[in-house]
Scaffold this motif. Structure first.
Motif, PDB file in Angstrom:
ATOM      1  N   LEU A  34       0.816  -1.214   0.000  1.00 35.55           N
ATOM      2  CA  LEU A  34       0.000   0.000   0.000  1.00 35.55           C
ATOM      3  C   LEU A  34       0.850   1.265   0.000  1.00 35.55           C
ATOM      4  O   LEU A  34       0.519   2.243  -0.664  1.00 35.55           O
ATOM      5  N   MET A  38       0.523   4.087  -2.871  1.00 36.30           N
ATOM      6  CA  MET A  38       0.002   5.427  -2.595  1.00 36.30           C
ATOM      7  C   MET A  38       0.971   6.501  -3.078  1.00 36.30           C
ATOM      8  O   MET A  38       0.557   7.502  -3.674  1.00 36.30           O
ATOM      9  N   TYR A  49      -4.905  11.927  -1.244  1.00 34.81           N
ATOM     10  CA  TYR A  49      -5.409  11.004  -0.234  1.00 34.81           C
ATOM     11  C   TYR A  49      -5.845  11.784   0.996  1.00 34.81           C
ATOM     12  O   TYR A  49      -5.239  12.800   1.343  1.00 34.81           O
ATOM     13  N   THR A  52      -7.200   9.918   6.774  1.00 35.53           N
ATOM     14  CA  THR A  52      -7.349   8.531   7.210  1.00 35.53           C
ATOM     15  C   THR A  52      -6.431   7.609   6.413  1.00 35.53           C
ATOM     16  O   THR A  52      -5.757   6.739   6.991  1.00 35.53           O
ATOM     17  N   ASP A  53      -6.389   7.803   5.099  1.00 36.60           N
ATOM     18  CA  ASP A  53      -5.522   6.973   4.253  1.00 36.60           C
ATOM     19  C   ASP A  53      -4.048   7.181   4.593  1.00 36.60           C
ATOM     20  O   ASP A  53      -3.276   6.221   4.695  1.00 36.60           O
TER      21      ASP A  53
END
Length: 121
Positions: A34, A38, A49, A52-53
């Motif tokens: 991840l 990202m 983003y 939270t991400d």
């Protein structure tokens, strides 16, 4: 052609890293895919983003660092070369996913078209 090259690269780097890392360490790194995805999304696709991400990615990064430091003290076959190889494999994975998504958006392609492409080639 670029996607095919990166796919071969990520598979080769990932498999080669097993010569330097134990399997659990490699699995933990692969589970943290991840983070580079990202970062690649920001640079390749210009994604944004939410908090939270980003928080989830930071927690995952801290967990990965903690695990790696603990593993370097416990596992006798831990090697920095293996970490570099698996990190390069994850970077190639990040580019693959983002380039595929960008191409699918650009050409209005579906997921099934991308799967069919890889099955035939």
């Amino acid at each position: 052609m670029m996607i095919a090259f990166l796919t071969v690269g990520t598979m080769g780097l990932s498999n080669t890293s097993l010569g330097y890392l134990n399997y659990p360490t490699q699995v933990i790194f692969k589970c943290c895919k991840l983070i580079p995805v990202m970062i690649g999304g920001v640079f390749i696709q210009g994604k944004r983003y939410n908090l939270t991400d980003v928080s989830a990615a930071l927690c995952m990064s801290l967990g990965l660092i903690w695990f790696t430091l603990a593993d370097s003290k416990v596992a006798p076959n831990f090697n920095v070369t293996g970490v570099m190889l698996i990190s390069l494999a994850l970077c190639a994975d990040a580019v693959i996913g983002n380039v595929q998504e960008k191409a699918m958006k650009l050409h209005n392609g579906s997921n099934s078209e991308m799967v069919r492409f890889f099955l035939y080639y």
